[in-house]
Motif scaffolding. Structure first.
Motif, PDB file in Angstrom:
ATOM      1  N   GLU A 139      -5.287 -21.431 -35.973  1.00 60.30           N
ATOM      2  CA  GLU A 139      -6.158 -20.682 -36.681  1.00 60.30           C
ATOM      3  C   GLU A 139      -6.233 -21.387 -38.019  1.00 60.30           C
ATOM      4  O   GLU A 139      -7.289 -20.204 -38.925  1.00 60.30           O
ATOM      5  CB  GLU A 139      -5.602 -19.513 -37.016  1.00 60.30           C
ATOM      6  CG  GLU A 139      -6.195 -18.430 -37.924  1.00 60.30           C
ATOM      7  CD  GLU A 139      -7.808 -17.774 -37.370  1.00 60.30           C
ATOM      8  OE1 GLU A 139      -8.701 -17.622 -37.942  1.00 60.30           O
ATOM      9  OE2 GLU A 139      -8.214 -18.536 -36.198  1.00 60.30           O
ATOM     10  N   THR A 140      -5.023 -21.658 -38.966  1.00 61.71           N
ATOM     11  CA  THR A 140      -5.269 -22.193 -40.267  1.00 61.71           C
ATOM     12  C   THR A 140      -6.073 -23.313 -40.483  1.00 61.71           C
ATOM     13  O   THR A 140      -6.792 -23.573 -41.534  1.00 61.71           O
ATOM     14  CB  THR A 140      -3.905 -22.298 -40.761  1.00 61.71           C
ATOM     15  OG1 THR A 140      -3.138 -21.839 -40.719  1.00 61.71           O
ATOM     16  CG2 THR A 140      -3.140 -23.628 -42.179  1.00 61.71           C
ATOM     17  N   ALA A 141      -6.354 -24.429 -39.707  1.00 61.44           N
ATOM     18  CA  ALA A 141      -7.099 -25.100 -39.625  1.00 61.44           C
ATOM     19  C   ALA A 141      -8.662 -24.809 -39.625  1.00 61.44           C
ATOM     20  O   ALA A 141      -9.645 -25.496 -39.942  1.00 61.44           O
ATOM     21  CB  ALA A 141      -6.897 -26.040 -38.891  1.00 61.44           C
ATOM     22  N   ARG A 142      -9.003 -23.945 -38.691  1.00 63.25           N
ATOM     23  CA  ARG A 142     -10.429 -23.335 -38.838  1.00 63.25           C
ATOM     24  C   ARG A 142     -10.133 -22.344 -39.635  1.00 63.25           C
ATOM     25  O   ARG A 142     -11.569 -22.565 -40.362  1.00 63.25           O
ATOM     26  CB  ARG A 142      -9.983 -21.950 -37.741  1.00 63.25           C
ATOM     27  CG  ARG A 142     -11.408 -20.958 -37.182  1.00 63.25           C
ATOM     28  CD  ARG A 142     -11.662 -19.986 -36.838  1.00 63.25           C
ATOM     29  NE  ARG A 142     -10.787 -19.913 -35.343  1.00 63.25           N
ATOM     30  CZ  ARG A 142     -10.372 -20.494 -34.229  1.00 63.25           C
ATOM     31  NH1 ARG A 142     -11.913 -20.595 -34.095  1.00 63.25           N
ATOM     32  NH2 ARG A 142      -9.507 -20.137 -33.818  1.00 63.25           N
ATOM     33  N   ALA A 193      -4.281 -17.191 -41.888  1.00 60.07           N
ATOM     34  CA  ALA A 193      -3.412 -17.423 -40.266  1.00 60.07           C
ATOM     35  C   ALA A 193      -2.702 -16.848 -39.538  1.00 60.07           C
ATOM     36  O   ALA A 193      -2.857 -15.832 -38.499  1.00 60.07           O
ATOM     37  CB  ALA A 193      -3.698 -18.139 -40.122  1.00 60.07           C
ATOM     38  N   MET A 194      -1.563 -16.241 -40.422  1.00 59.58           N
ATOM     39  CA  MET A 194      -0.130 -15.610 -39.627  1.00 59.58           C
ATOM     40  C   MET A 194      -0.727 -14.600 -39.867  1.00 59.58           C
ATOM     41  O   MET A 194      -0.638 -13.842 -38.677  1.00 59.58           O
ATOM     42  CB  MET A 194       0.595 -15.312 -41.269  1.00 59.58           C
ATOM     43  CG  MET A 194       0.988 -17.472 -41.367  1.00 59.58           C
ATOM     44  SD  MET A 194       2.186 -17.489 -42.996  1.00 59.58           S
ATOM     45  CE  MET A 194       3.584 -16.413 -42.451  1.00 59.58           C
ATOM     46  N   GLU A 195      -1.606 -13.982 -40.698  1.00 60.59           N
ATOM     47  CA  GLU A 195      -1.944 -12.110 -40.994  1.00 60.59           C
ATOM     48  C   GLU A 195      -2.690 -11.754 -39.600  1.00 60.59           C
ATOM     49  O   GLU A 195      -2.746 -11.380 -38.536  1.00 60.59           O
ATOM     50  CB  GLU A 195      -2.491 -11.634 -41.816  1.00 60.59           C
ATOM     51  CG  GLU A 195      -1.709 -11.498 -43.326  1.00 60.59           C
ATOM     52  CD  GLU A 195      -2.098 -11.214 -43.739  1.00 60.59           C
ATOM     53  OE1 GLU A 195      -3.464 -11.097 -44.043  1.00 60.59           O
ATOM     54  OE2 GLU A 195      -2.171 -11.202 -45.372  1.00 60.59           O
ATOM     55  N   ALA A 196      -3.745 -13.020 -38.957  1.00 61.55           N
ATOM     56  CA  ALA A 196      -4.723 -12.738 -37.716  1.00 61.55           C
ATOM     57  C   ALA A 196      -3.589 -13.217 -36.510  1.00 61.55           C
ATOM     58  O   ALA A 196      -4.591 -12.465 -35.717  1.00 61.55           O
ATOM     59  CB  ALA A 196      -5.986 -13.575 -37.948  1.00 61.55           C
ATOM     60  N   THR A 197      -3.072 -13.972 -37.256  1.00 57.78           N
ATOM     61  CA  THR A 197      -2.368 -14.029 -35.591  1.00 57.78           C
ATOM     62  C   THR A 197      -1.089 -13.391 -35.202  1.00 57.78           C
ATOM     63  O   THR A 197       0.248 -13.442 -35.052  1.00 57.78           O
ATOM     64  CB  THR A 197      -1.827 -15.832 -35.336  1.00 57.78           C
ATOM     65  OG1 THR A 197      -0.992 -16.253 -36.123  1.00 57.78           O
ATOM     66  CG2 THR A 197      -3.140 -16.085 -35.480  1.00 57.78           C
ATOM     67  N   GLY A 198      -0.977 -11.996 -36.368  1.00 57.82           N
ATOM     68  CA  GLY A 198       0.387 -11.198 -36.345  1.00 57.82           C
ATOM     69  C   GLY A 198       1.206 -11.270 -36.683  1.00 57.82           C
ATOM     70  O   GLY A 198       2.997 -10.846 -36.461  1.00 57.82           O
ATOM     71  N   LEU A 199       1.718 -12.277 -37.844  1.00 59.38           N
ATOM     72  CA  LEU A 199       2.993 -12.419 -38.601  1.00 59.38           C
ATOM     73  C   LEU A 199       2.556 -12.092 -40.310  1.00 59.38           C
ATOM     74  O   LEU A 199       2.395 -12.730 -40.955  1.00 59.38           O
ATOM     75  CB  LEU A 199       2.960 -14.383 -39.053  1.00 59.38           C
ATOM     76  CG  LEU A 199       3.215 -14.767 -37.677  1.00 59.38           C
ATOM     77  CD1 LEU A 199       3.178 -16.346 -37.675  1.00 59.38           C
ATOM     78  CD2 LEU A 199       4.819 -14.386 -37.121  1.00 59.38           C
ATOM     79  N   ASP A 200       3.293 -10.427 -40.208  1.00 59.81           N
ATOM     80  CA  ASP A 200       3.938 -10.368 -41.503  1.00 59.81           C
ATOM     81  C   ASP A 200       3.938 -11.247 -42.944  1.00 59.81           C
ATOM     82  O   ASP A 200       3.326  -9.995 -43.890  1.00 59.81           O
ATOM     83  CB  ASP A 200       4.279  -8.654 -41.376  1.00 59.81           C
ATOM     84  CG  ASP A 200       3.620  -7.931 -39.634  1.00 59.81           C
ATOM     85  OD1 ASP A 200       2.197  -8.215 -39.703  1.00 59.81           O
ATOM     86  OD2 ASP A 200       3.747  -7.181 -39.040  1.00 59.81           O
TER      87      ASP A 200
END
Length: 437
Positions: free
Chosen positions: A430-433, A368-375
Motif C-alpha cells: 500500500e505504501t508503494a501504491r 498506508a499503515m492507517e489503511a491497513t489497520g496499524l494505528d
C-alpha cells in the motif's frame, strides 16, 4: 539480466533484456515457502553468494528485471564507515542483487527502493533449541531461524509486496526496486556500493529498509563509534605485586569516566525521537583482554567498545569528546602520563542518519499503515544503525519499517511473528501504491 561487477566505473554496460510477461500462478512462489528456503542458507561470514544466486534466480522467475553488483574495496576504503585499508574489507564473491518491476510510463513516475540484507550474524549453536538454519515453526505463527527477524523475512515481505502491487495496481507509473544486499552487518557493503555509485540506469526517489521495527515508522537511526583502548603496566611476580603496575585499576578509572560521560551525554544531547530511551547514546565495553598468567601482575590490557552517536552528531565529534575525557585521566595519572594509552578506531563506523518526517515516502507509509489497520504511525528513532544511512547520505529519503523486533536480532532462537510479516507485506504494498500514485 544487468550485471554490474565493479561499481567504481564511470561507464555501465546494460545488455539487452528479454521482455517477459508476468508469470502465471503456477510459477508463483508463496511468501512462506520463499522465506523458509531463504533461511536455509547459512549467510554468515561473507558467505552470501549461494543465497544471492538463489534470490536472483527467484526474482528472474517471478518476472523481475534483475541487476547485480559487487563492491570495490578501494572505493569503500574512501568511505568513512569502512577501514582505510582495502585489504580489511571483504568484497570477494559477495554480489548484491536486485529486481525491478516497471509500471506504465516510468518517466512520469517515481522509483521506490525496497531494501533488505541477506547476511546474518554468527550463531552459538549450543544455545539454540533447533538447527538455526533449518526454519522451525513454533505453533502456527512463529518462525524460528537465524535471520528470521534480522532480516530475511523483511526482505521476503518486500519481494511479495512488489508482486502484489503488480497484480493489484498495474495502471501506476514508475518503478519498484527490491534489493538483496550483502555485508550489512559489516557496515553495509552492498548498500554503500549502491548508494555511492548507482547500479541502475535510472534515479531513485526514496527507499524503505525493512529492518525489524515491530511495524513502527523509524525515521532516525543512531550511529556508533568503534574504539580500541590499549593500556600498558609493568609485570611482576604475584608474590611481590607491589613492584609491578597492574593495568586493571587504570582501566577501571577509564571505564568509570566513560560511564560518567555517557550519563552526561544522556542529559545534554537530546533528540525528540529518543526521549523514551533510558540510555539513548550507550557506551558498551564489549571485550576486555588483560594479563598473561594468573601469578603475574597484568601488564597489558586491550578493551574494545561501541560508543553511540546521536542523529545530528558526527562520529568525529563524539570521538573528540571521548578522547578529551581520556586525556584528562592521563593527565591526572603519573603512570599513564609516562606510559600513555592508545585509543584507536577499529572495525566499522556508523554515521547516524535521519529523514524528515515530512518526506513523501514517510507520509505514504503512515497513510498506508492507517489503511491497513496499524494505528501507531508516529515517527521513532532507533538506537541501532542500518543501511538506511547510506541512502540518506546519497540524498535518497529513506524510512525503516519491517516485521519483527530488534530484541530478537542476533539472539539464540531468533524468532519472527509471522502475522507481522504478512502485515508488513500488505503495508509496504500500500505504501508503494500511494508513493507511485
Amino acid at each position: 539480466m544487468h550485471i554490474f561487477l565493479h561499481y567504481g566505473l564511470s561507464v555501465y554496460d546494460y545488455p539487452e533484456v528479454l521482455s517477459r510477461a508476468p508469470p502465471d500462478d503456477s510459477t508463483m512462489t508463496d511468501i512462506r515457502t520463499f522465506t523458509e528456503e531463504f533461511l536455509r542458507f547459512d549467510t554468515t561470514g561473507g558467505a552470501e553468494a549461494d543465497a544471492q544466486a538463489w534470490v536472483r534466480d527467484r526474482l528472474d522467475e517471478l518476472g523481475f528485471e534483475t541487476y547485480e553488483w559487487t563492491a570495490d574495496a578501494g572505493r569503500l576504503a574512501e568511505h568513512p564507515s569502512f577501514p582505510d585499508d582495502p585489504s580489511d574489507i571483504d568484497v570477494a564473491d559477495r554480489p548484491s542483487v536486485a529486481g525491478v518491476l516497471e509500471f506504465g510510463d516510468t518517466g512520469a513516475g517515481k522509483t521506490l527502493v525496497l531494501n533488505g540484507h541477506a547476511d546474518v550474524v554468527p550463531v552459538e549453536r549450543d544455545l539454540w533449541s533447533s538447527d538455526p538454519f533449518e526454519p522451525t515453526w513454533v505453533g502456527d505463527d512463529d518462525l524460528r531461524a537465524r535471520g528470521a527477524a534480522d532480516m530475511k523475512s523483511g526482505l521476503a515481505a518486500c519481494v511479495f509486496a512488489a508482486l502484489a502491487l503488480r497484480e493489484e495496481a498495474p495502471d501506476l507509473d514508475g518503478r519498484v526496486v527490491v534489493e538483496s544486499v550483502v555485508g550489512e552487518e559489516e557496515g553495509g557493503i552492498g548498500a554503500a556500493a549502491a548508494a555511492l555509485d548507482n547500479p541502475y540506469p535510472f534515479e531513485r526517489d526514496a527507499a524503505i529498509v525493512a529492518e525489524p521495527t515491530e511495524l513502527q515508522v523509524v525515521t532516525a537511526t543512531e550511529g556508533c563509534l568503534m574504539k580500541r583502548l590499549t593500556l600498558t603496566g609493568r609485570s611482576a611476580h604475584a608474590a611481590t605485586r607491589w613492584v609491578g603496575e597492574s593495568v586493571l585499576p587504570h582501566f577501571e578509572t577509564v571505564r568509570r569516566a566513560f560511564e560518567a560521560l555517557e550519563s552526561e551525554r544522556t542529559e545534554t544531547v537530546t533528540h525528540p525521537l529518543y526521549d523514551d530511551f533510558p540510555i539513548p547514546w550507550p557506551v558498551v565495553v564489549g571485550t576486555v583482554e588483560a594479563g598473561s598468567w594468573a601469578s603475574t601482575v597484568p601488564a597489558e590490557l586491550t578493551a574494545e567498545m561501541r560508543i553511540g552517536v546521536a542523529p545530528g552528531e558526527t562520529v568525529d565529534d563524539v570521538e573528540t569528546q571521548f578522547e578529551a575525557r581520556l586525556d584528562e585521566i592521563v593527565a591526572d595519572s603519573e603512570w599513564l602520563s609516562a606510559h600513555p594509552p592508545t585509543f584507536e578506531r577499529f572495525s566499522i563506523q556508523f554515521e547516524p542518519a535521519e529523514t524528515d518526517p515530512d518526506e513523501p515516502v514517510v507520509g505514504a507509509l503512515q497513510a498506508a499503515m492507517e489503511a491497513t489497520g496499524l494505528d501507531d504511525t508516529e515517527p521513532r528513532g532507533a538506537t541501532y544503525g542500518a543501511d538506511s544511512r547510506h541512502y540518506v547520505a546519497a540524498g535518497i529519503p529513506t524510512v525503516v519499517f519491517g516485521p519483527g523486533s530488534i530484541e530478537q536480532a542476533h539472539y539464540p532462537d531468533e524468532t519472527v511473528h509471522w502475522p507481522e510479516v504478512e502485515q508488513a507485506r500488505e503495508t509496504i504494498t500500500e505504501t508503494a501504491r500511494r508513493f507511485l500514485g
